[in-house]
Enzyme design. Structure first.
Site, PDB file in Angstrom:
ATOM      1  N   GLY A 108      79.540 -12.415  55.258  1.00  0.00           N
ATOM      2  CA  GLY A 108      80.366 -11.441  55.972  1.00  0.00           C
ATOM      3  C   GLY A 108      79.974 -11.334  57.437  1.00  0.00           C
TER       4      GLY A 108
ATOM      5  CB  CYS B  96      87.304  -7.713  56.425  1.00  0.00           C
ATOM      6  SG  CYS B  96      85.567  -8.146  56.425  1.00  0.00           S
ATOM      7  CB  ALA B  97      87.452  -9.273  51.026  1.00  0.00           C
ATOM      8  CB  ILE B  98      82.547 -11.929  50.967  1.00  0.00           C
ATOM      9  CG1 ILE B  98      82.351 -11.934  52.498  1.00  0.00           C
ATOM     10  CG2 ILE B  98      81.725 -13.045  50.311  1.00  0.00           C
ATOM     11  CD1 ILE B  98      82.685 -13.221  53.212  1.00  0.00           C
TER      12      ILE B  98
ATOM     13  CE  LYS C 251      75.048 -15.309  46.605  1.00  0.00           C
ATOM     14  NZ  LYS C 251      75.660 -16.472  45.906  1.00  0.00           N
TER      15      LYS C 251
ATOM     16  CB  ALA D  44      84.271  -1.368  54.624  1.00  0.00           C
TER      17      ALA D  44
ATOM     18  CD  GLU E 215      96.207  -3.276  63.146  1.00  0.00           C
ATOM     19  OE1 GLU E 215      97.225  -3.729  63.697  1.00  0.00           O
ATOM     20  OE2 GLU E 215      96.233  -2.338  62.323  1.00  0.00           O
TER      21      GLU E 215
HETATM   22  O1  BCO Z   1      72.091  -6.974  57.424  1.00  0.00           O
HETATM   23  P1  BCO Z   1      71.646  -6.120  56.286  1.00  0.00           P
HETATM   24  O2  BCO Z   1      71.045  -6.902  55.175  1.00  0.00           O
HETATM   25  O3  BCO Z   1      70.847  -4.935  56.708  1.00  0.00           O
HETATM   26  O4  BCO Z   1      72.994  -5.486  55.704  1.00  0.00           O
HETATM   27  C1  BCO Z   1      74.003  -6.286  55.155  1.00  0.00           C
HETATM   28  C2  BCO Z   1      74.613  -5.642  53.922  1.00  0.00           C
HETATM   29  O5  BCO Z   1      73.656  -5.021  53.132  1.00  0.00           O
HETATM   30  C3  BCO Z   1      75.561  -4.664  54.558  1.00  0.00           C
HETATM   31  N1  BCO Z   1      76.691  -4.323  53.734  1.00  0.00           N
HETATM   32  C4  BCO Z   1      77.523  -5.154  53.087  1.00  0.00           C
HETATM   33  N2  BCO Z   1      78.467  -4.449  52.469  1.00  0.00           N
HETATM   34  C5  BCO Z   1      78.214  -3.156  52.759  1.00  0.00           C
HETATM   35  C6  BCO Z   1      77.086  -3.080  53.575  1.00  0.00           C
HETATM   36  N3  BCO Z   1      76.564  -1.933  54.024  1.00  0.00           N
HETATM   37  C7  BCO Z   1      77.182  -0.826  53.658  1.00  0.00           C
HETATM   38  N4  BCO Z   1      78.290  -0.795  52.906  1.00  0.00           N
HETATM   39  C8  BCO Z   1      78.820  -1.943  52.418  1.00  0.00           C
HETATM   40  N5  BCO Z   1      79.908  -1.916  51.668  1.00  0.00           N
HETATM   41  O6  BCO Z   1      76.051  -5.295  55.710  1.00  0.00           O
HETATM   42  C9  BCO Z   1      75.156  -6.316  56.139  1.00  0.00           C
HETATM   43  C10 BCO Z   1      75.900  -7.613  56.136  1.00  0.00           C
HETATM   44  O7  BCO Z   1      75.918  -8.170  54.860  1.00  0.00           O
HETATM   45  P2  BCO Z   1      76.618  -9.544  54.539  1.00  0.00           P
HETATM   46  O8  BCO Z   1      76.834 -10.312  55.774  1.00  0.00           O
HETATM   47  O9  BCO Z   1      75.876 -10.233  53.440  1.00  0.00           O
HETATM   48  O10 BCO Z   1      78.015  -9.017  54.015  1.00  0.00           O
HETATM   49  P3  BCO Z   1      78.966  -9.615  52.891  1.00  0.00           P
HETATM   50  O11 BCO Z   1      78.702  -8.996  51.580  1.00  0.00           O
HETATM   51  O12 BCO Z   1      78.940 -11.122  52.956  1.00  0.00           O
HETATM   52  O13 BCO Z   1      80.373  -9.109  53.423  1.00  0.00           O
HETATM   53  C11 BCO Z   1      80.609  -7.726  53.591  1.00  0.00           C
HETATM   54  C12 BCO Z   1      81.955  -7.341  52.960  1.00  0.00           C
HETATM   55  C13 BCO Z   1      82.193  -5.848  53.196  1.00  0.00           C
HETATM   56  C14 BCO Z   1      83.061  -8.159  53.638  1.00  0.00           C
HETATM   57  C15 BCO Z   1      81.882  -7.681  51.457  1.00  0.00           C
HETATM   58  O14 BCO Z   1      80.836  -7.010  50.853  1.00  0.00           O
HETATM   59  C16 BCO Z   1      83.168  -7.375  50.698  1.00  0.00           C
HETATM   60  O15 BCO Z   1      84.058  -8.223  50.610  1.00  0.00           O
HETATM   61  N6  BCO Z   1      83.287  -6.182  50.137  1.00  0.00           N
HETATM   62  C17 BCO Z   1      84.452  -5.755  49.344  1.00  0.00           C
HETATM   63  C18 BCO Z   1      85.701  -5.656  50.207  1.00  0.00           C
HETATM   64  C19 BCO Z   1      85.543  -4.710  51.365  1.00  0.00           C
HETATM   65  O16 BCO Z   1      85.024  -3.621  51.238  1.00  0.00           O
HETATM   66  N7  BCO Z   1      86.021  -5.156  52.538  1.00  0.00           N
HETATM   67  C20 BCO Z   1      86.063  -4.393  53.741  1.00  0.00           C
HETATM   68  C21 BCO Z   1      87.105  -3.391  53.497  1.00  0.00           C
HETATM   69  S1  BCO Z   1      87.915  -2.743  54.834  1.00  0.00           S
HETATM   70  C22 BCO Z   1      89.344  -3.664  54.940  1.00  0.00           C
HETATM   71  O17 BCO Z   1      89.344  -4.851  54.704  1.00  0.00           O
HETATM   72  C23 BCO Z   1      90.584  -2.975  55.369  1.00  0.00           C
HETATM   73  C24 BCO Z   1      90.550  -2.719  56.832  1.00  0.00           C
HETATM   74  C25 BCO Z   1      89.623  -3.557  57.627  1.00  0.00           C
END
Ligand code: BCO
Length: 169
Positions: free
Chosen positions: A97, A85-87, A94, A125, A81
């Site tokens: 994730g 998850c976060a960067i 970049k 997410a 489970e």
């Molecule tokens: O591969 P592509 O270029 O087509 O797409 C990329 C990104 O554009 C896309 N992506 C990233 N964040 C997204 C998203 N698409 C839709 N909605 C979003 N919010 O995904 C592909 C992979 O991108 P990446 O490898 O560069 O991702 P990154 O930014 O390194 O890591 C993704 C996150 C979600 C971990 C990061 O953006 C982040 O920390 N966001 C804020 C915290 C968050 O929302 N975390 C997940 C929440 S859910 C949770 O943790 C509770 C239960 C699991």
């Protein structure tokens, strides 16, 4: 990739085992979660990140935490489970994730013997999890996971099947 070759980027999986370096990384990760997941209570984040039944896969660059995924392996049920998850803010989108998730899958399959992941994804997410192979259709039988994972409102349950042979990293 170049930074990884130069030895400045590494992926690790640690839990609260009392080793100083691991504790410093877990605290760094807990702080990233605190900032990136503002709807999660801080005490809840600390409790799970530091829980001995949880593990965290992290990206470390020049000895600093860039991001990570904290999960709980249910070894007898063969699923994990994902709790958080976060960067870190200035390193998002970049590719970290995606690489993190691939390392998690490889570790979970090869070390924990898991076949699936489940997570309650935040609404915003869902797109990220979908790109990592998670679906809203749950194929695992309910008896396998019901009562194990905590359901919480506001999240959408998603599942990912780990490929048995694919080299993820
Ligand atoms: O591969 P592509 O270029 O087509 O797409 C990329 C990104 O554009 C896309 N992506 C990233 N964040 C997204 C998203 N698409 C839709 N909605 C979003 N919010 O995904 C592909 C992979 O991108 P990446 O490898 O560069 O991702 P990154 O930014 O390194 O890591 C993704 C996150 C979600 C971990 C990061 O953006 C982040 O920390 N966001 C804020 C915290 C968050 O929302 N975390 C997940 C929440 S859910 C949770 O943790 C509770 C239960 C699991």
């Amino acid at each position: 990739k170049r930074e990884e070759e130069a030895g400045r980027l590494k992926f690790v999986c640690v839990s609260n085992d009392g080793i100083d370096e691991h504790m410093v990384w877990l605290i760094g990760l807990k702080n990233i979660f605190g900032r990136q997941l503002p709807n999660m209570p801080k005490e809840y984040i600390v409790r799970l990140v530091m829980a001995r039944n949880h593990k965290s896969v992290m990206v470390i660059r020049r000895n600093h935490v860039v991001g990570g995924i904290t999960y709980r392996p249910y070894v007898s049920q063969k699923f994990g489970e994902i709790a958080f998850c976060a960067i870190t803010a200035d390193e998002q989108v970049k590719g970290y994730g995606t690489r993190l998730m691939n390392h998690l899958k490889q570790h979970a399959r090869d070390v924990d013997g898991l076949t699936h992941f489940l997570t309650y994804a935040d609404n915003n997410a869902v797109g990220y999890f979908a790109k990592q192979g998670f679906t809203k259709e749950i194929h695992l039988e309910k008896e396998m996971w019901q009562g194990y994972i905590k359901d919480y409102d506001g999240g959408i349950l998603m599942e990912c099947k780990i490929d048995l042979k694919l080299p993820y990293t």
